[in-house]
Write a protein that holds these residues in place. Structure first.
Motif, PDB file in Angstrom:
ATOM      1  N   GLN A  42      -5.821   6.851   1.574  1.00  0.00           N
ATOM      2  CA  GLN A  42      -4.618   6.298   2.203  1.00  0.00           C
ATOM      3  C   GLN A  42      -4.419   6.864   3.604  1.00  0.00           C
ATOM      4  N   TYR A  61      -8.092   6.083 -11.990  1.00  0.00           N
ATOM      5  CA  TYR A  61      -6.837   6.829 -12.161  1.00  0.00           C
ATOM      6  C   TYR A  61      -6.015   6.239 -13.302  1.00  0.00           C
ATOM      7  N   GLN A  62      -5.929   4.917 -13.365  1.00  0.00           N
ATOM      8  CA  GLN A  62      -5.158   4.278 -14.431  1.00  0.00           C
ATOM      9  C   GLN A  62      -5.747   4.575 -15.809  1.00  0.00           C
ATOM     10  N   LEU A 101      -6.960   9.394  -3.866  1.00  0.00           N
ATOM     11  CA  LEU A 101      -6.230   8.231  -3.368  1.00  0.00           C
ATOM     12  C   LEU A 101      -5.461   8.568  -2.100  1.00  0.00           C
ATOM     13  N   VAL A 114      -1.519  -1.261  -3.961  1.00  0.00           N
ATOM     14  CA  VAL A 114      -1.387  -0.733  -5.313  1.00  0.00           C
ATOM     15  C   VAL A 114      -0.883  -1.843  -6.213  1.00  0.00           C
ATOM     16  N   TYR A 162      -8.417   3.909  -7.907  1.00  0.00           N
ATOM     17  CA  TYR A 162      -7.144   3.588  -8.560  1.00  0.00           C
ATOM     18  C   TYR A 162      -7.374   3.100  -9.987  1.00  0.00           C
ATOM     19  N   THR A 163      -8.444   2.327 -10.197  1.00  0.00           N
ATOM     20  CA  THR A 163      -8.771   1.868 -11.548  1.00  0.00           C
ATOM     21  C   THR A 163      -9.100   3.054 -12.447  1.00  0.00           C
ATOM     22  N   TYR A 171      -5.122  -1.146   1.777  1.00  0.00           N
ATOM     23  CA  TYR A 171      -5.046  -0.963   0.338  1.00  0.00           C
ATOM     24  C   TYR A 171      -3.760  -1.569  -0.218  1.00  0.00           C
ATOM     25  N   TYR A 213      -7.693  12.338  -9.266  1.00  0.00           N
ATOM     26  CA  TYR A 213      -7.791  10.985  -8.700  1.00  0.00           C
ATOM     27  C   TYR A 213      -6.651  10.715  -7.710  1.00  0.00           C
ATOM     28  N   GLN A 214      -5.492  11.264  -7.978  1.00  0.00           N
ATOM     29  CA  GLN A 214      -4.376  11.095  -7.050  1.00  0.00           C
ATOM     30  C   GLN A 214      -4.689  11.714  -5.691  1.00  0.00           C
ATOM     31  N   PHE A 264     -10.825   2.655  -2.558  1.00  0.00           N
ATOM     32  CA  PHE A 264      -9.471   2.929  -3.054  1.00  0.00           C
ATOM     33  C   PHE A 264      -9.236   2.195  -4.373  1.00  0.00           C
ATOM     34  N   ASN A 265      -9.612   0.933  -4.429  1.00  0.00           N
ATOM     35  CA  ASN A 265      -9.401   0.141  -5.646  1.00  0.00           C
ATOM     36  C   ASN A 265     -10.153   0.735  -6.835  1.00  0.00           C
TER      37      ASN A 265
END
Length: 443
Positions: free
Chosen positions: A115, A94-95, A111, A442, A91-92, A440, A107-108, A87-88
């Motif tokens: 989740q 995704y950012q 995630l 955020v 998320y990286t 997880y 990417y969402q 997940f991490n």
């Protein structure tokens, strides 16, 4: 002395009523005492169960062997931690890609999937418990087969996870030798009615193409020469007096131990013992050994057929096609005209060589029952109605992917058979012991 009135007479209680009241009082008192004892008993048992008995009831028992509760908890945390790390990472990414709507949406969705897996804590823990049960079944079978995993093998696998190879990086060997399909015989080519398409070349066009090709070759040569000259101009040339120090820092035992202890510390911070990690690795290696021994008995050479088909929607349509074939119409022409399988209709519905397990069962059964040249009766499947013709039949080596699929199918069949004969008891205590962390976060 005044005379006594009726109200001055003493009241006498009925002895029977008095005894009944005493009995009722006694019953109420006994009931109160019993209730108090039960309440205390329930509370005491709850405390005893929470502090002592819960840990003594195994989450599962396989053929009389108990699954260790602590290992179950650690294993759930270990696998949850793997998803958290995933997940991490997502998320990286995704950012970094948030400005691109399409990529960000991709990417969402990933995630959200992770989740959902982590949020369903009970389902997650049950999946892990089922895996542990399966591994225990295989461990018991491995003992019967004389298979073991040594501490040295566990250590080697552990070092491999950190890409630490003190004896040199292992060179992966090819999984299987190369395989090629046999060259079609003349009889098969005649059956397919293949005709070589003659190619005519206009000499004027050919000369123009040759001129264009020559010009392209010359231009390419000029570009390459120019690029080489530029490269020579900007590339520094080492002289005898220059020293180039480009040696990579070696990955030493000390560096590995430092990384490993840091990882063990991270696991400890989420209540996972190092011993559980090693048990997990041992189970993984043992399962691989069992699987390798089981699939080693499977021959790569399997009966295969080379077939083609015409697919239509209904039985009446299939009968019309069959009638056209009986009247001598060309198979490939009919396939191009009516077949619903657009992936191969323009090449006569050719499916190539395939072994058992590649096609849906009714289709496969019909195909393997035919001899080369024969055409099947209409065969119904979930895709429609097929007419099948076998071009060739032979025992041939499977392609890599087909052989791997066959191995997996046979292994799963073998495992499901031994699992069906195992005595497995799952105790409800696993639901209370199932960890709900790590989870997880955020940032």
């Amino acid at each position: 002395m005044s005379p006594k009135t009726k109200s001055d007479k003493p009241i006498r209680r009925n002895p029977m009523h008095s005894a009944q009241e005493k009995k009722q009082t006694r019953l109420v008192l006994i009931g109160f005492i019993i209730t108090a004892i039960l309440i205390v008993g329930f509370v005491g048992y709850a405390v005893l169960y929470e502090l002592v008995l819960k840990d003594r009831i195994p989450v599962a028992v396989v053929n009389g062997v108990s699954i260790d509760n602590k290992y179950f908890e650690d294993r759930v945390r270990l696998e949850r931690n793997s998803y958290v790390q995933q997940f991490n990472l997502i998320y990286t990414q995704y950012q970094l890609m948030a400005e691109d709507p399409t990529t960000a949406e991709f990417y969402q969705s990933q995630l959200v999937q992770v989740q959902q897996i982590l949020d369903n804590t009970e389902s997650f823990a049950k999946v892990v418990l089922d895996k542990i049960v399966d591994e225990e079944i295989l461990a018991q079978k491995a003992a019967e087969m004389g298979l073991i995993v040594t501490d040295a093998e566990v250590e080697e696998a552990l070092r491999g996870l950190f890409r630490f190879y003190p004896n040199g990086t292992p060179t992966p060997a090819p999984t299987f030798p190369p395989v090629s399909t046999p060259t079609p015989s003349q009889a098969q080519l005649d059956l397919l009615n293949f005709t070589a398409t003659p190619v005519t070349v206009d000499p004027v066009i050919a000369e123009e193409e040759q001129t264009e090709n020559s010009r392209a070759v010359e231009e390419t040569a000029e570009v390459e020469t120019s690029a080489t000259e530029e490269a020579e101009a900007v590339t520094p040339t080492a002289t005898a007096t220059e020293e180039i120090n480009a040696t990579a820092t070696p990955y030493t035992e000390e560096m590995f131990q430092e990384e490993y202890q840091s990882y063990v510390g991270d696991l400890s911070s989420i209540n996972i013992e190092e011993a559980s990690l090693r048990t997990y690795l041992r189970s993984f290696l043992l399962v691989q050994k069992v699987r390798d021994q089981i699939v080693s008995e499977i021959s790569r050479d399997q009966e295969q057929v080379w077939a083609r088909h015409i697919l239509v929607q209904t039985m009446p349509e299939a009968l019309i096609v069959l009638d056209r074939l009986d009247k001598g119409e060309d198979w490939s022409t009919i396939a191009a005209d009516v077949s619903l399988d657009t992936s191969n209709k323009d090449r006569g519905g050719d499916l190539g060589w395939f072994a058992s397990g590649r096609m849906v069962e009714p289709f496969e059964t019909a195909a393997f029952a035919l001899e080369p040249g024969e055409i099947s009766e209409p065969v119904e499947t979930q895709f429609g109605v097929h007419l099948i013709q076998v071009i060739g039949k032979d025992t041939l080596p499977l392609a890599d992917s087909d052989f791997e699929s066959l191995q997996e199918i046979r292994y799963q069949e073998w495992f499901q058979e031994i699992k069906a004969s195992a005595e497995i008891k799952i105790n409800d205590v696993w639901q209370e012991l199932a960890p709900r962390e790590p989870t997880y976060r955020v940032f």
